[in-house]
Design a protein around this motif. Structure first.
Motif, PDB file in Angstrom:
ATOM      1  N   ARG A 137     -21.392  -1.865   2.725  1.00 36.58           N
ATOM      2  CA  ARG A 137     -20.643  -0.691   2.286  1.00 36.58           C
ATOM      3  C   ARG A 137     -19.805  -0.128   3.434  1.00 36.58           C
ATOM      4  O   ARG A 137     -18.671   0.335   3.238  1.00 36.58           O
ATOM      5  CB  ARG A 137     -21.588   0.385   1.764  1.00 36.58           C
ATOM      6  N   GLY A 138     -20.381  -0.145   4.630  1.00 34.53           N
ATOM      7  CA  GLY A 138     -19.632   0.331   5.789  1.00 34.53           C
ATOM      8  C   GLY A 138     -18.408  -0.515   6.069  1.00 34.53           C
ATOM      9  O   GLY A 138     -17.334   0.004   6.407  1.00 34.53           O
ATOM     10  N   GLN A 139     -18.541  -1.827   5.910  1.00 36.73           N
ATOM     11  CA  GLN A 139     -17.398  -2.725   6.128  1.00 36.73           C
ATOM     12  C   GLN A 139     -16.329  -2.522   5.058  1.00 36.73           C
ATOM     13  O   GLN A 139     -15.127  -2.552   5.351  1.00 36.73           O
ATOM     14  CB  GLN A 139     -17.901  -4.174   6.151  1.00 36.73           C
ATOM     15  N   ILE A 140     -16.756  -2.295   3.828  1.00 37.77           N
ATOM     16  CA  ILE A 140     -15.802  -1.972   2.762  1.00 37.77           C
ATOM     17  C   ILE A 140     -15.097  -0.653   3.079  1.00 37.77           C
ATOM     18  O   ILE A 140     -13.878  -0.512   2.893  1.00 37.77           O
ATOM     19  CB  ILE A 140     -16.532  -1.901   1.408  1.00 37.77           C
ATOM     20  N   SER A 141     -15.860   0.319   3.597  1.00 32.97           N
ATOM     21  CA  SER A 141     -15.272   1.616   3.947  1.00 32.97           C
ATOM     22  C   SER A 141     -14.166   1.441   4.973  1.00 32.97           C
ATOM     23  O   SER A 141     -13.060   1.984   4.825  1.00 32.97           O
ATOM     24  CB  SER A 141     -16.354   2.557   4.488  1.00 32.97           C
ATOM     25  N   TYR A 142     -14.438   0.678   6.013  1.00 32.54           N
ATOM     26  CA  TYR A 142     -13.436   0.515   7.067  1.00 32.54           C
ATOM     27  C   TYR A 142     -12.299  -0.411   6.661  1.00 32.54           C
ATOM     28  O   TYR A 142     -11.218  -0.346   7.255  1.00 32.54           O
ATOM     29  CB  TYR A 142     -14.096   0.049   8.369  1.00 32.54           C
ATOM     30  N   SER A 143     -12.522  -1.255   5.660  1.00 35.36           N
ATOM     31  CA  SER A 143     -11.399  -2.059   5.166  1.00 35.36           C
ATOM     32  C   SER A 143     -10.353  -1.177   4.501  1.00 35.36           C
ATOM     33  O   SER A 143      -9.204  -1.594   4.318  1.00 35.36           O
ATOM     34  CB  SER A 143     -11.904  -3.125   4.180  1.00 35.36           C
ATOM     35  N   GLN A 144     -10.722   0.059   4.163  1.00 39.88           N
ATOM     36  CA  GLN A 144      -9.771   1.028   3.601  1.00 39.88           C
ATOM     37  C   GLN A 144      -9.314   2.043   4.653  1.00 39.88           C
ATOM     38  O   GLN A 144      -8.136   2.390   4.729  1.00 39.88           O
ATOM     39  CB  GLN A 144     -10.400   1.738   2.397  1.00 39.88           C
ATOM     40  N   LEU A 145     -10.225   2.492   5.495  1.00 41.03           N
ATOM     41  CA  LEU A 145      -9.866   3.446   6.538  1.00 41.03           C
ATOM     42  C   LEU A 145      -8.930   2.850   7.580  1.00 41.03           C
ATOM     43  O   LEU A 145      -8.150   3.568   8.217  1.00 41.03           O
ATOM     44  CB  LEU A 145     -11.129   3.950   7.238  1.00 41.03           C
ATOM     45  N   ILE A 146      -9.004   1.537   7.764  1.00 42.67           N
ATOM     46  CA  ILE A 146      -8.323   0.904   8.892  1.00 42.67           C
ATOM     47  C   ILE A 146      -6.816   1.025   8.822  1.00 42.67           C
ATOM     48  O   ILE A 146      -6.129   0.969   9.857  1.00 42.67           O
ATOM     49  CB  ILE A 146      -8.760  -0.580   8.992  1.00 42.67           C
ATOM     50  N   TRP A 147      -6.240   1.211   7.630  1.00 43.38           N
ATOM     51  CA  TRP A 147      -4.778   1.198   7.525  1.00 43.38           C
ATOM     52  C   TRP A 147      -4.137   2.458   8.068  1.00 43.38           C
ATOM     53  O   TRP A 147      -3.188   2.372   8.863  1.00 43.38           O
ATOM     54  CB  TRP A 147      -4.373   0.872   6.082  1.00 43.38           C
ATOM     55  N   PRO A 148      -4.576   3.666   7.708  1.00 41.28           N
ATOM     56  CA  PRO A 148      -4.010   4.832   8.393  1.00 41.28           C
ATOM     57  C   PRO A 148      -4.355   4.865   9.874  1.00 41.28           C
ATOM     58  O   PRO A 148      -3.534   5.298  10.696  1.00 41.28           O
ATOM     59  CB  PRO A 148      -4.611   6.028   7.640  1.00 41.28           C
ATOM     60  N   ILE A 149      -5.560   4.407  10.244  1.00 46.20           N
ATOM     61  CA  ILE A 149      -5.929   4.356  11.652  1.00 46.20           C
ATOM     62  C   ILE A 149      -5.004   3.402  12.403  1.00 46.20           C
ATOM     63  O   ILE A 149      -4.519   3.702  13.503  1.00 46.20           O
ATOM     64  CB  ILE A 149      -7.403   3.923  11.808  1.00 46.20           C
ATOM     65  N   SER A 150      -4.724   2.247  11.812  1.00 46.06           N
ATOM     66  CA  SER A 150      -3.845   1.264  12.443  1.00 46.06           C
ATOM     67  C   SER A 150      -2.430   1.809  12.597  1.00 46.06           C
ATOM     68  O   SER A 150      -1.762   1.571  13.615  1.00 46.06           O
ATOM     69  CB  SER A 150      -3.821  -0.028  11.624  1.00 46.06           C
ATOM     70  N   ALA A 151      -1.949   2.527  11.587  1.00 44.00           N
ATOM     71  CA  ALA A 151      -0.607   3.107  11.673  1.00 44.00           C
ATOM     72  C   ALA A 151      -0.512   4.079  12.848  1.00 44.00           C
ATOM     73  O   ALA A 151       0.497   4.103  13.567  1.00 44.00           O
ATOM     74  CB  ALA A 151      -0.257   3.812  10.365  1.00 44.00           C
ATOM     75  N   LEU A 152      -1.565   4.862  13.071  1.00 43.51           N
ATOM     76  CA  LEU A 152      -1.575   5.784  14.202  1.00 43.51           C
ATOM     77  C   LEU A 152      -1.622   5.027  15.531  1.00 43.51           C
ATOM     78  O   LEU A 152      -0.983   5.427  16.507  1.00 43.51           O
ATOM     79  CB  LEU A 152      -2.768   6.741  14.087  1.00 43.51           C
ATOM     80  N   MET A 153      -2.364   3.935  15.586  1.00 44.54           N
ATOM     81  CA  MET A 153      -2.399   3.109  16.799  1.00 44.54           C
ATOM     82  C   MET A 153      -1.013   2.544  17.115  1.00 44.54           C
ATOM     83  O   MET A 153      -0.585   2.513  18.275  1.00 44.54           O
ATOM     84  CB  MET A 153      -3.393   1.953  16.616  1.00 44.54           C
ATOM     85  N   LEU A 154      -0.319   2.078  16.092  1.00 43.54           N
ATOM     86  CA  LEU A 154       1.007   1.512  16.293  1.00 43.54           C
ATOM     87  C   LEU A 154       1.978   2.553  16.846  1.00 43.54           C
ATOM     88  O   LEU A 154       2.884   2.226  17.627  1.00 43.54           O
ATOM     89  CB  LEU A 154       1.539   0.944  14.980  1.00 43.54           C
ATOM     90  N   LEU A 155       1.805   3.812  16.452  1.00 38.83           N
ATOM     91  CA  LEU A 155       2.723   4.869  16.878  1.00 38.83           C
ATOM     92  C   LEU A 155       2.381   5.430  18.248  1.00 38.83           C
ATOM     93  O   LEU A 155       3.282   5.752  19.036  1.00 38.83           O
ATOM     94  CB  LEU A 155       2.713   6.002  15.850  1.00 38.83           C
TER      95      LEU A 155
END
Length: 408
Positions: A171-189
């Protein structure tokens, strides 16, 4: 801004920070804590809104009303459901009571001034890295962190405890498979050569899923990543495509049941057991949909269709319908019928019309399209549509997109 308004805003920001800091722990513990985090964030946001209505224009859009209408219809469908749940105080009423506060959560992020927003951005990035690292360590170490935090009790079978740890970690891995996209966008910026860190984080999450025998997370990361990159190049087209595909997975879900019902049992037996189980569930759902296509069998009725079993290769008798169909499209069709499908798809397209107007830059589109795609994929193969923690997780992840600057 009045002193009361400032105090309420700080209180709401406190709950956001608590949710961000505890996200890695909530994830590895099975994700269920996200519903409490979302509820308290939403409740604090309602207090802010009650004192100062500014910044809440999105609540006047069509999509919140469409979502409320869908959840309300699901609640009403309990009246003819075969599942013996309480109309007041049961899962449906609790879901309705959660959705209302969740609608206010983005308000906290939208009302942040420049400095607190920048600090929160780095908090999200750091805890995102920590969360993926925790999942990776726990999976490759044979659930060492989970067993350290919650040791095997005296007399408790080790196999059962390891099974619980595997499920919670999944469940935690599923959670981060969704959280990772806004987090990744912030990392890119915000991080120089952030794309390299994003690639490492996604790879780490994929490795953790592989070690935990959860291949769907790898598929989710690949497909959602492709959708996110497409939206980064063409924001409008990417967002429309992601949402239309998500809606199609609901509208055309019965086709999955029809196809599954055409597969012979001998052919099903050649599949891995988890997929054989799903194919049998989806085939059974098609039979149930044909019985009451308009109004469905009622909220949580999937729980009562548990008489049908099949014999696993190891000799166990496994219930075909395991609590829910592991496909939210089929579950909406089975339990709420065509009426529920129309309401839910109306919500998606009303939300899309809002998104294409407000999400205007590549970073925001990257985060939104990745989140939409990941949510749809996870919903198509593993999640139950009424799981409270999942709704809170989606809103939490979507609210993070408010942290992405418009000018970049």
């Amino acid at each position: 801004m009045s002193a009361l308004s400032k105090g309420l805003s700080r209180h709401a920001q406190f709950w956001v920070w608590i949710s961000v800091i505890l996200a890695p722990i909530l994830a590895i513990a099975g994700g269920l804590g996200f519903q409490l985090a979302g509820f308290f964030m939403g409740l604090s946001a309602i207090l802010v809104w009650a004192e100062d209505r500014s910044g809440a224009a999105y609540l006047k859009a069509v999509w919140p009303m469409a979502l409320i209408a869908f959840v309300l219809w699901a609640w009403v469908s309990m009246l003819w459901s075969g599942y013996d749940g309480a109309f007041l105080g049961g899962n449906a009423s609790l879901l309705f009571g959660l959705i209302i506060p969740l609608l206010f959560v983005p308000l906290i992020f939208l009302r942040l001034s420049v400095r607190p927003k920048q600090i929160l951005v780095w908090g999200v990035i750091v805890t995102g890295l920590v969360g993926v690292l925790v999942l990776l360590i726990d999976s490759v170490s044979g659930y060492a962190l989970s067993l350290w935090a919650d040791p095997v009790e005296s007399g408790q079978p080790l196999g059962r405890r390891l099974g619980d740890a595997e499920m919670n970690l999944g469940r935690g891995q599923i959670s981060y498979s969704q959280l990772i996209w806004p987090i990744s966008a912030l990392m890119l910026l915000y991080i120089r050569r952030g794309w390299l860190l994003v690639a490492l984080v996604i790879l780490g999450l994929a490795i953790s899923a592989y070690a935990n025998h959860l291949s769907i997370v790898i598929v989710t990361l690949l497909l959602a990543g492709a959708m996110a990159l497409f939206a980064r190049r063409n924001p409008r087209a990417g967002l429309i495509l992601a949402t239309v595909l998500a809606a199609a997975s609901i509208v055309f879900a019965p086709l999955i049941g029809m196809i599954a019902s055409s597969i012979e049992p001998a052919e099903m037996r050649e599949l891995p057991l988890s997929w054989e189980h799903r194919v049998r569930m989806w085939s059974y759902c098609w039979e149930l949909i044909k019985q009451t296509p308009l109004m469905g069998h009622g909220f949580d009725s999937s729980r009562v269709f548990n008489d049908l079993t099949f014999r696993a290769p190891d000799g166990r008798d496994i219930t075909v319908m395991s609590l829910h169909p592991h496909n939210i499209g089929l579950q909406i069709w089975v339990e709420t019928g065509i009426i529920g499908v129309v309401l839910f798809v109306s919500f998606l397209f009303a939300l899309l019309s809002r998104i294409v107007k407000k999400v205007t830059n590549p970073a925001q589109a990257f985060a939104a399209a990745g989140l939409i795609a990941a949510t749809a994929i996870n919903g198509a193969v593993t999640i139950g549509v009424w799981q409270h923690w999942w709704w809170a997780l989606i809103v939490f992840a979507a609210s993070m997109i408010c942290l992405i600057p418009h000018k970049k």
